[in-house]
Design an enzyme around this catalytic site. Structure first.
Site, short mmCIF file in Angstrom:
data_model
loop_
_atom_site.label_atom_id
_atom_site.label_comp_id
_atom_site.label_asym_id
_atom_site.label_seq_id
_atom_site.Cartn_x
_atom_site.Cartn_y
_atom_site.Cartn_z
N LYS A 1 -20.57 21.09 -28.03
CA LYS A 1 -20.17 22.07 -28.96
C LYS A 1 -20.13 21.85 -30.56
O LYS A 1 -20.43 22.59 -31.54
CB LYS A 1 -18.65 22.89 -28.64
CG LYS A 1 -18.65 23.58 -27.31
CD LYS A 1 -17.24 23.91 -27.37
CE LYS A 1 -17.01 24.78 -25.81
NZ LYS A 1 -15.77 25.54 -25.73
N TYR B 1 -9.11 26.52 -16.11
CA TYR B 1 -9.14 27.56 -15.05
C TYR B 1 -9.70 26.91 -13.67
O TYR B 1 -10.44 25.75 -13.62
CB TYR B 1 -10.06 28.79 -15.36
CG TYR B 1 -11.44 28.38 -15.79
CD1 TYR B 1 -11.86 27.93 -17.11
CD2 TYR B 1 -12.45 28.25 -14.86
CE1 TYR B 1 -12.98 27.61 -17.41
CE2 TYR B 1 -13.76 27.90 -15.08
CZ TYR B 1 -14.03 27.64 -16.54
OH TYR B 1 -15.40 27.20 -16.77
N GLY C 1 -1.68 21.05 -27.73
CA GLY C 1 -2.97 20.54 -27.96
C GLY C 1 -3.70 20.74 -29.31
O GLY C 1 -3.10 21.55 -30.21
N THR D 1 -1.52 13.29 -30.63
CA THR D 1 -1.91 12.49 -31.79
C THR D 1 -1.52 13.69 -32.70
O THR D 1 -2.17 14.68 -33.17
CB THR D 1 -3.34 12.26 -31.99
OG1 THR D 1 -3.94 11.75 -30.71
CG2 THR D 1 -3.80 11.40 -33.06
N GLU E 1 -17.01 32.38 -39.75
CA GLU E 1 -15.87 31.85 -40.33
C GLU E 1 -15.15 31.27 -39.00
O GLU E 1 -14.48 30.13 -39.18
CB GLU E 1 -15.04 33.02 -40.75
CG GLU E 1 -13.76 32.46 -41.45
CD GLU E 1 -12.83 33.38 -41.98
OE1 GLU E 1 -12.74 34.71 -41.24
OE2 GLU E 1 -11.73 33.01 -42.80
P1 NDP Z 1 -10.77 18.71 -26.44
O1 NDP Z 1 -11.31 17.22 -25.84
O2 NDP Z 1 -11.46 19.04 -27.80
O3 NDP Z 1 -9.13 18.18 -26.75
C1 NDP Z 1 -8.28 17.85 -25.95
C2 NDP Z 1 -6.84 17.94 -26.36
O4 NDP Z 1 -6.05 17.50 -25.26
C3 NDP Z 1 -6.43 17.03 -27.48
O5 NDP Z 1 -5.58 17.73 -28.09
C4 NDP Z 1 -5.86 16.01 -26.72
O6 NDP Z 1 -4.89 15.30 -27.59
C5 NDP Z 1 -5.11 16.57 -25.66
N1 NDP Z 1 -4.79 15.83 -24.57
C6 NDP Z 1 -5.75 15.19 -23.30
N2 NDP Z 1 -5.04 14.80 -22.44
C7 NDP Z 1 -3.58 14.78 -22.79
C8 NDP Z 1 -2.59 14.21 -22.18
N3 NDP Z 1 -2.74 13.84 -20.82
N4 NDP Z 1 -1.33 14.68 -22.67
C9 NDP Z 1 -1.34 15.20 -23.59
N5 NDP Z 1 -2.33 15.69 -24.52
C10 NDP Z 1 -3.70 15.49 -24.04
O7 NDP Z 1 -10.89 19.57 -25.15
P2 NDP Z 1 -10.84 21.34 -25.43
O8 NDP Z 1 -10.10 21.73 -26.56
O9 NDP Z 1 -12.52 21.40 -25.53
O10 NDP Z 1 -10.39 21.68 -23.95
C11 NDP Z 1 -9.06 21.86 -24.05
C12 NDP Z 1 -8.69 22.59 -22.57
O11 NDP Z 1 -9.25 23.86 -22.60
C13 NDP Z 1 -9.47 21.90 -21.38
O12 NDP Z 1 -8.67 22.24 -20.24
C14 NDP Z 1 -10.66 22.99 -20.99
O13 NDP Z 1 -11.01 23.04 -19.81
C15 NDP Z 1 -10.07 24.28 -21.81
N6 NDP Z 1 -11.07 25.14 -22.08
C16 NDP Z 1 -11.02 26.64 -21.38
C17 NDP Z 1 -11.79 27.67 -21.66
C18 NDP Z 1 -11.90 28.75 -21.22
O14 NDP Z 1 -12.59 29.58 -21.30
N7 NDP Z 1 -10.84 29.20 -20.43
C19 NDP Z 1 -12.73 27.33 -23.02
C20 NDP Z 1 -12.78 26.10 -23.56
C21 NDP Z 1 -12.05 25.14 -23.03
P3 NDP Z 1 -5.26 13.97 -28.42
O15 NDP Z 1 -5.68 14.76 -29.88
O16 NDP Z 1 -4.07 13.22 -28.65
O17 NDP Z 1 -6.22 13.24 -27.80
#
Ligand code: NDP
Length: 273
Positions: free
Chosen positions: A66, A217, A127, A153, A78
């Site tokens: 992405k 999901y 998140g 974080t 935007e």
């Molecule tokens: P990213 O890798 O960009 O971000 C991950 C986030 O999760 C960060 O904020 C990270 O925190 C946090 N995180 C990871 N592990 C933990 C943990 N054990 N405890 C607390 N916080 C944690 O992921 P995405 O934003 O791309 O995806 C996030 C979720 O959304 C996923 O489950 C993905 O499958 C889902 N998703 C669903 C979609 C849909 O269409 N339904 C589309 C896109 C995503 P830190 O910043 O501290 O690392």
């Protein structure tokens, strides 16, 4: 002539996008061919250009591309700019146009499909990764009373809150501080559930919630949804509706026709409890 579209990711074997877009095309009478491409981790741009040269008109982009797709674009809308990431590209001659429909897909699912208004709601979002970044502008456009961001974080959540302050009432806090607030809607936008982990949200932060929404999901009752269920949250949802709704937005963008999402969501939904 059949128009070509694709989803690109790595790995890509799990993708539901060809099935979703195939259903949309059949239902709306659009002549499209939609395939899944396993993009090269080293040569992502070459894969995109090869697809364009072969006549491709648009692509969905999924992990881990992405950010690279955002960088490759010649124009960014935007929502993509704010997210710093794109999940959909449109090709017009030399133009590569990037948008991000994750957030609007999530907003449509919560409001239209699940029937929860965001206007006036007290929202908690866990998140601060790509999916959350894409969701925040569409959320704030609905004018929630309050939008709180909590992230492992903490600086990422506070930077985002600062960046978005002009768009509505949004602030960040630590997971520990959440026990003092009450929320109507709690959204797990972390990727913790992909590893069957629980973000450190205190159960008490869920005590007044009407909806707990898990962006992941197909995982059933994740640790987050189980926590919400045990806290008495009456409605649980996972991200299948978001997935289908973001696909529908891309379909409209590419084809100018809005598909019906209900039947596709129903077909993909797995009961959570
Ligand atoms: P990213 O890798 O960009 O971000 C991950 C986030 O999760 C960060 O904020 C990270 O925190 C946090 N995180 C990871 N592990 C933990 C943990 N054990 N405890 C607390 N916080 C944690 O992921 P995405 O934003 O791309 O995806 C996030 C979720 O959304 C996923 O489950 C993905 O499958 C889902 N998703 C669903 C979609 C849909 O269409 N339904 C589309 C896109 C995503 P830190 O910043 O501290 O690392």
């Amino acid at each position: 002539m059949t128009d070509k579209y694709a989803v690109i990711g790595n790995p890509i074997g799990h993708t539901k996008s060809p099935m979703i877009h195939g259903s949309f095309a059949k239902d709306t009478g659009q002549d499209i061919d939609y395939v899944a491409i396993e993009g090269s981790l080293e040569h992502f741009a070459d894969d995109v250009h090869a697809f364009r040269k072969a006549g491709g008109l648009g692509m969905n982009v999924t992990a881990p591309f992405k950010l690279q797709a955002f960088a490759l674009a010649t124009e960014r809308l935007e929502r993509a700019e704010l997210a710093g990431a794109t999940n959909a590209l449109k090709f017009e001659g030399d133009r590569i146009i990037a948008d991000n429909f994750d957030g609007v897909g999530l907003t449509n699912d919560i409001q239209r499909n699940l029937g929860f208004a965001l206007k006036g709601a007290r929202m908690l979002v866990l998140g601060a990764g790509g999916a959350v970044r894409g969701a925040l502008l569409p959320f704030l456009a609905q004018q929630p009373e309050l939008l709180v961001l909590a992230n492992r974080t903490e600086s990422k959540a506070s930077d985002l809150a600062t960046q978005l302050g002009a768009h509505g009432r949004v602030h960040s806090c630590s997971y520990g501080d959440l026990a003092r607030e009450r929320f109507d809607i709690v959204i797990n936008g972390t990727s913790a559930s992909l590893k069957a982990e629980l973000p450190p949200v205190p159960a008490v932060a869920l005590r007044n919630a009407k909806l707990a929404y898990e962006l992941a999901y197909g995982k059933g009752l994740t640790p987050f949804l189980r926590l919400a269920h045990n806290a008495g949250v009456p409605k649980l949802a996972d991200g299948v509706g978001m997935l289908v709704e973001q696909a529908a937005e891309a379909f409209v963008w590419w084809r100018g026709v809005r598909p019906d999402t209900r039947a596709v969501i129903d077909r993909m939904t797995i009961p959570l409890v």
